[in-house]
Design an enzyme around this catalytic site. Sequence first.
Site, PDB file in Angstrom:
ATOM      1  N   LYS A   1      47.879 -96.810   1.774  1.00 18.05           N
ATOM      2  CA  LYS A   1      46.202 -97.874   2.229  1.00 18.05           C
ATOM      3  C   LYS A   1      45.678 -97.146   1.382  1.00 18.05           C
ATOM      4  O   LYS A   1      44.033 -97.132   1.951  1.00 18.05           O
ATOM      5  CB  LYS A   1      46.634 -97.102   3.085  1.00 18.05           C
ATOM      6  CG  LYS A   1      47.299 -97.528   5.221  1.00 18.05           C
ATOM      7  CD  LYS A   1      47.495 -98.889   4.783  1.00 18.05           C
ATOM      8  CE  LYS A   1      48.179 -99.418   5.292  1.00 18.05           C
ATOM      9  NZ  LYS A   1      48.203-101.448   6.240  1.00 18.05           N
TER      10      LYS A   1
ATOM     11  N   SER B   1      58.580 -97.730   7.504  1.00 22.70           N
ATOM     12  CA  SER B   1      57.896 -98.196   7.325  1.00 22.70           C
ATOM     13  C   SER B   1      59.190 -99.418   5.842  1.00 22.70           C
ATOM     14  O   SER B   1      59.789-100.025   5.966  1.00 22.70           O
ATOM     15  CB  SER B   1      56.989 -98.912   7.654  1.00 22.70           C
ATOM     16  OG  SER B   1      56.184 -97.991   5.919  1.00 22.70           O
TER      17      SER B   1
END
Length: 456
Positions: free
Chosen positions: A40, A271
């Site tokens: 991110k 994840s």
Amino acid sequence: MASVLDLIGDTPLIEVTRIDRGPCRLFLKLESANPSGSLKDRPARTMIEAAEADGRLKPGGTIVEATAGNTGLGLALVGGRKGYRTLLVVPDKMAREKVLHAKAMGAEVVITRSDVGKGHPDYYQDLAEAITRRTAGAFFANQFANPANLRAHETATGPEILRQMDGDVDAIVVGVGSGGTLTGIGRFMRRASPKTAMVLADPEGSVLAPYVESGRMVQAGSWAVEGIGEDFVPPNADLSLVSRAYAIPDAESFAGARELLRAEGVLAGSSSGTLLAAALHYCRAQAEPKRVVSLVCDSGAKYLSKVFNPIFLAQEGWSHPDRHGTVRDVVVSRYSEGTAVVVRPEDNLRTVFARMRSSDVSQLPVVNASGHVIGLVDESDVLAALLAEREDPDRAFARPVEEVMVRRLETISADAPIADLLPLFRKDYVAIVMDGDQFLGVATRLDLINYFRIAL
């Protein structure tokens, strides 16, 4: 390099070699190598720079975002380096490490509910929008609809993958949180490498994989994996790019992350475990060799208290999946497995206090050298000892456990019905659970509540 921001991107690519991949070769792009430890950082930088360019973010302004943690960390990193205030709205299921990391970088964190959906004032995106409206000079990054999010992956991540794979990649396995990774990489590959299939890895409970596979919007469930999976289709998620989707149960995702560390030495988050599991399903289903790429979305250092914590795994029912309908099922931390927190009779009260504080428990079984439970010490025993030695607390903390412990124990068989715990709890007792003549562990009210939570 001029600053830490120049370290964003150009992350390494490695090959998985010690896990069964069927006929395929599987490569992982280590996005955990970015400065804040996640993928991110890429969209965080592009979203902030786009907002600066068009005037939505001015000097002295505030960056507001609804985030599962990693986008917030990226925004805090980039925003802090550029001198902006960062305010993050985070659902309460997120790992404590990510919240502490964000605060350490100077971000302000608002914790909100994770059990409500879009349209509720406490839903993290709605709350972030409301905070933006009432904050002068605020910019809502809105990763779910911000085109700069996917542009980061279309112009950088996708081209990096194709270059590192020497122009030959058959499939890329990604997750969807905001949709930027899928859409950005997918659009680039559609132009530059039309043969490359986009494969979706989704937590079981999310609406996205069922929607891709059936075209129907199902009722969202819940999942423990962080950062990917949604209860709606984000505006940035172009699901038409997906050729195959896999819904991965939490237990498989968490096990995948642990296996990746054991087998390949890669410390990755929950994840990434989902992506690895989906990539392995895809690879093992192929009849011919293919070159497949997936991502290590972030570092497992952000999830030590969850993915790599045996007590958390037991609390979720993943360590002991067999159910007996007896008291055995209620015991989370087991002495024989080394997860029960205990003290020896010769330990002092300073040790007792340290273990209570580090393990967040209020009572500890006292186990002798032979492995037998001979007493119980709780916080009231420690407090009583301190009050008796008010003038010399060090002397009180130096007292051995055997001088203050309770020797009358309430034991219960591991094979007893669960209902037999209730009379003990009504009397404020802690249940010492015995498996024959061996100490299994303790059972508390909280353990019983957790049992009903996962059993229902």
